[in-house]
Each structure stands twice: as structure tokens, then as C-alpha cells.
Design a protein around this motif. Structure first.
Motif, PDB file in Angstrom:
ATOM      1  N   THR A 199       0.795  -1.227   0.000  1.00  0.00           N
ATOM      2  CA  THR A 199       0.000   0.000   0.000  1.00  0.00           C
ATOM      3  C   THR A 199       0.831   1.282   0.000  1.00  0.00           C
ATOM      4  O   THR A 199       0.265   2.370   0.065  1.00  0.00           O
ATOM      5  CB  THR A 199      -0.928   0.027   1.233  1.00  0.00           C
ATOM      6  N   ASP A 251      -4.181  -0.448  -3.736  1.00  0.00           N
ATOM      7  CA  ASP A 251      -4.881  -0.449  -2.456  1.00  0.00           C
ATOM      8  C   ASP A 251      -4.327   0.631  -1.533  1.00  0.00           C
ATOM      9  O   ASP A 251      -3.105   0.789  -1.417  1.00  0.00           O
ATOM     10  CB  ASP A 251      -4.722  -1.804  -1.764  1.00  0.00           C
ATOM     11  N   GLN A 277     -13.915  -2.430   2.837  1.00  0.00           N
ATOM     12  CA  GLN A 277     -13.555  -3.799   2.500  1.00  0.00           C
ATOM     13  C   GLN A 277     -14.633  -4.787   2.915  1.00  0.00           C
ATOM     14  O   GLN A 277     -15.010  -4.834   4.092  1.00  0.00           O
ATOM     15  CB  GLN A 277     -12.245  -4.183   3.186  1.00  0.00           C
ATOM     16  N   PRO A 312      -8.944  -7.386  -0.106  1.00  0.00           N
ATOM     17  CA  PRO A 312      -8.424  -6.105  -0.592  1.00  0.00           C
ATOM     18  C   PRO A 312      -9.237  -5.597  -1.779  1.00  0.00           C
ATOM     19  O   PRO A 312      -9.735  -6.367  -2.604  1.00  0.00           O
ATOM     20  CB  PRO A 312      -6.986  -6.445  -1.001  1.00  0.00           C
ATOM     21  N   SER A 324      -8.337  -4.196  -4.453  1.00  0.00           N
ATOM     22  CA  SER A 324      -7.806  -4.529  -5.768  1.00  0.00           C
ATOM     23  C   SER A 324      -8.314  -5.885  -6.237  1.00  0.00           C
ATOM     24  O   SER A 324      -8.601  -6.082  -7.418  1.00  0.00           O
ATOM     25  CB  SER A 324      -6.271  -4.517  -5.730  1.00  0.00           C
TER      26      SER A 324
END
Length: 500
Positions: free
Chosen positions: A228, A252, A298, A311, A313
Motif C-alpha cells: 500500500t 490499495d 472492505q 483487498p 484490488s
């Protein structure tokens, strides 16, 4: 300055002036993973969880990205590819090994057995040398956690054993002595010394892995869950744009447990840092790719009874892949549903970690910061799919993805003309090839207009192909397209009329 491939086909994007073969899959998800076992520095294409488990082992505590790749495979890809590349670990990672016993409790100096991959999981391997079908033959039995995983039957010497283990996915052999030496019959010889060194894992190891995902793997989505930092974001962007790979990078943000204006400001700062990097460090040819999407609202995923954070992504890549199932690659709605809450044991959505109001979500989307949201009826949805590109032509994610798809398909068609004659007929054929692709896109709704002529034009005439260009062996085509926007805001006015 774009470097032209000669000989070869070159398809380049730009913005048109204002007006009075099989396409490469772009739902492939590329990700570096830290797994407990499996080949390192080798991209592996996966289409289901079984393939992941056979290659890299099951999900494991301490290897959080093992959960991410399983989520990417189960949440929306439905048979599409995940290309995983295992990062071996920190710089001090080591491979477990044992030198076969001579029968007297000492190394035989004949064969050293090593795990086929580095990591502490190799320490769970045991080899037994048992008698073969005759006095001069042996059989090697390999177990992992006391479960037999491989058996090499009736090898006739150390050299033969080493040869037979060359293609093993569990162990390899190294000849230390005479090739015809017969290892002693000894059970329970444990491999030892394997180490992942995960505490010292750095971006250097991740970068080395990503370098191997070259252009030959095609377009797709690049993610690195749990990385991150701004440095990690910049690395992903560089890798996504490198050497014409033309991939989307999903980035992320660091996880937070509450959302407020300070968090919004922090995320905007990350966006600005990456936007500057896109301008200063990466030539994206105005395509707006790769572009980051930050998620910090999330959902939870389960699989072993333990709720885990998915996550953003991973979620974004999965719902994007789902949208590709119709073979209209630009169809990425601004709000795309994921699996509903009753999807099953893998990928169950729970209440999000963060609560973000509709007004806050709107403000984030306007700032090109994209978040999923949870809905009891629809499950998790991805709201906002914006590039950080300053170019309004490439702001929406569906435009960027359509650009990737069209570029890949036109590249494949243009390649057919490399090495052929340049004549009026072949120029017309080049135009017809492009028009076939664009007409199909128009019929699918990917490009916009009341008619085909409104949606696109293709030109191969004298203006595009002047005599000096043809004399230099270059044939050109020029296509202008109007891409269909996605509806970001739906407004329905309901008016009460007075009684007549």
C-alpha cells in the motif's frame, strides 16, 4: 516518443480533434503472491482453485495473499485466468534439504534431496528410501505432513534417482557421489533448513517477479494486495505500462477502521502522488492507463471459517472480469455487483469494515477514489470506476478497458499486413479489417452514435498514406471512435400533479 516496432504492427492511441484473430483477453488478473510452496520466478496461469492448490498449496495463515488469489479465482472470474507469480520471500529465503543416510546414521555423500521450491514448507517434507523389487533397486517415497505425495519406484542408483526427480513438483536430487551408488534403506529422513524470510520481504523481490510478466502474457489487470505504499503504487504503474504491456493497475490504500474527512484527504494525497508519477514517470500515450482504483470499504471473505479482509484490488479485478463474460470488453458499469451475500462458503460478503455514506461516496468518486459498497439485495457493488488521468477522454474505466481491447484486436489484424505489398487494394483491405472490428463494437454498444457513420470513421487515404510514407515501407490506418459513456448518475424526477 513512441518507439515503432519494425518490421511489425503498431497500434497507437491519441485523441481525435473535436467534431462540428481473437482479441487478447483483458480480464486476466496478474498478481505476485507469497505462498507457502510452489515454483518461484515462474508465471503460472490458473483457472480454478484446484490448480492453485496443486501448484502453490492451500490457503495458509501468514500467507495472506494466498487468500487473495483464491478470492480472485472464485469471485467473478468464472473460468478466466489468474496469472500468479510466486515471490520466493525475503533475501535470506532458503530451501529445505537432506543428504540421504548411509544406513549408519551418517550422510551417504551420494544424493542430496532438496525441496523443489524455497520456503519453510519444505521442512514438512520427509523421504523414505525403501527396498525395491530386487536387491540392487530402491524406491523413494516422499511425504508432506505424513501424506504420501510422490513415489519413485525401482531406481537403480543415485544418478537414476536424480534424473527421475528433474520434473518433480515436490523434491529434486543433486548427485554428490558416484552415479551408480545405491542409497541405503532408511526411513523418516526429514528435510530441514527451509525459510521464507517474510519479515524481510521488500519491493525488490516483488519487482523481480513482476519483470517476468512481459508483454507476451497480453493485456490484463495488475494487482499486488497488501502493498500500500506510494513506492509500491509507482512500481505497479511502471510495470503495467512497461514495454507496451498496457495493463490496468489497481492500487490499495492502507487499511483504516473508520472513515472521516482526514482519511479522504489522505487518499486524495495518494491519488495526487500517483497522478504526478503518471505524468512525470510513465509515458501512457494519453490513454489514461494504467489507472489506480483505491478501495478501503472492505468486504469480508471466508473460506476456512475465518473472516478475512478482501483487498479492494482483488474485488475490483474480480468484478471487472465478470463484466467481460459477455465478450464486450468495454462493459464495465460504474456500479458493478459482485457475488450476492448467499454466494457460498468462498467469497461470502459480510458487513463492510467501514461505513461510508452515500454523500461521502459521491465525493470520493468525484475525486477519482473508488470504493465498493454493500447492499442487502445486490451484495457488494463497485461504485466509481475512474482513472486518475487528467485527460477527460479517458476518465471512465470502461473507456480505458475498451481502448485496451480495441488496441489488441487491431494489432492482431494489422500484423497480417506485415511483409505484404502496399497497394490500393491492400490499403482498402486494412480499412475493411478495422471496420469489421468497429462495426461489431458498435452493434455491442461499445461505441456511440445514431448510425455506424456517427460512431466511427476509418481512413487510409492519401492524407494518411502520403507517397513518402509508402515509399518508406509504412502503411497507415486512422480510426476515430466515439466511446459509449457509462451512466455515473441516474436521476428520475417524480412530480406530483394537482387534482384537476
Amino acid at each position: 516518443m513512441t518507439t515503432l516496432v519494425t518490421p511489425g504492427a503498431n497500434v497507437r492511441w491519441g485523441n481525435a480533434p473535436a467534431q462540428p484473430a481473437e482479441s487478447t483477453a483483458i480480464d486476466t488478473t496478474f498478481l505476485p503472491i507469497v505462498a507457502e510452496r510452489g515454483p518461484v520466478d515462474t508465471p503460472v496461469a490458473l483457472v480454478d482453485i484446484v490448480g492453485y492448490r496443486d501448484t502453490f498449496g492451500d490457503r495458509a495463515v501468514g500467507f495472506e495473499m494466498s487468500y487473495d488469489v483464491v478470492e480472485a479465482l472464485t469471485r467473478g472470474t468464472r473460468g478466466r485466468r489468474v496469472v500468479a507469480i510466486r515471490v520466493p520471500g525475503g533475501p535470506a529465503h532458503a530451501t529445505a534439504e537432506v543428504t540421504l543416510d548411509d544406513g549408519e546414521g551418517e550422510p551417504a555423500a551420494a544424493v542430496t534431496i532438496t525441496a523443489a521450491w524455497p520456503g519453510a514448507a519444505g521442512n514438512r517434507l520427509t523421504v523414505d528410501v525403501v527396498a525395491g523389487s530386487s536387491a540392487d533397486l530402491r524406491t523413494l517415497v516422499v511425504t508432506s505432513d505424513d501424506v504420501e505425495v510422490q513415489r519413485v519406484i525401482d531406481f537403480d542408483g543415485a544418478g537414476d534417482l536424480v534424473d527421475q526427480l528433474e520434473s518433480s513438483t515436490w523434491v529434486r536430487g543433486t548427485l554428490d557421489g558416484e552415479a551408480d551408488a545405491i542409497p541405503a534403506v532408511v526411513a523418516d529422513q526429514d528435510l530441514a533448513g527451509g525459510d521464507d524470510d517474510l519479515d524481510n520481504l521488500t519491493l525488490t523481490e516483488v519487482e523481480a517477479a513482476l519483470e517476468l510478466l512481459d508483454e507476451s502474457w497480453g493485456r490484463g489487470q495488475l494487482i499486488a494486495p497488501l502493498w500500500t505504499s506510494t513506492a509500491a503504487h509507482e512500481l505497479l504503474l511502471e510495470q503495467a505500462a512497461k514495454d507496451g504491456r498496457n495493463r490496468v493497475a489497481y492500487l490499495d490504500a492502507p487499511l483504516v477502521t473508520t472513515f472521516d474527512d482526514t482519511v479522504h484527504t489522505t487518499w486524495a494525497g495518494l491519488r495526487d502522488a500517483v497522478s504526478e508519477h503518471l505524468v512525470d514517470g510513465v509515458d501512457i500515450s494519453r490513454l489514461g492507463l494504467p489507472f489506480p482504483v483505491w478501495h478501503n470499504l472492505q468486504p469480508y471473505g471466508t473460506g476456512d471459517g475465518i473472516p478475512r479482509r478482501v483487498p479492494g484490488s482483488v474485488f475490483a479485478a474480480a468484478v471487472t472480469a465478470t463484466a467481460d463474460q459477455t465478450n464486450t470488453p468495454s462493459t464495465m458499469p460504474i456500479a458493478e455487483r459482485g457475488y450476492p451475500a448467499d454466494a457460498g462458503t468462498n467469497g461470502v460478503f459480510r458487513e463492510p469494515v467501514l461505513t461510508i455514506t452515500a454523500q461521502q461516496r459521491t465525493a470520493l468518486t468525484a475525486d477519482h477514489i473508488n470504493v465498493p459498497a454493500y447492499d442487502q439485495q445486490l451484495g457488494a457493488r463497485l461504485y466509481g470506476f475512474r482513472s486518475v488521468s487528467a485527460d477527460p477522454m479517458w476518465r471512465q474505466g470502461n473507456w480505458a478497458r475498451y481502448g485496451m481491447s480495441l488496441q489488441a484486436r487491431l494489432d492482431a489484424r494489422a500484423e497480417r499486413f506485415v511483409g505484404g505489398h502496399i497497394t490500393r487494394d491492400t490499403l482498402a483491405e486494412l480499412k475493411n479489417n478495422a471496420a469489421l472490428e468497429l462495426t461489431a463494437d458498435y452493434e455491442a454498444g461499445d461505441i456511440f452514435g445514431d448510425t455506424v457513420d456517427d460512431a466511427f470513421t476509418v481512413d487510409v487515404g492519401d492524407t494518411v498514406n502520403p507517397a513518402d510514407e509508402i515509399a518508406a515501407g509504412r502503411m497507415r490506418g486512422r480510426a476515430e471512435v466515439t466511446m459509449t459513456p457509462a451512466g455515473e448518475t441516474v436521476i428520475f424526477d417524480l412530480l406530483a400533479r394537482p387534482i384537476a
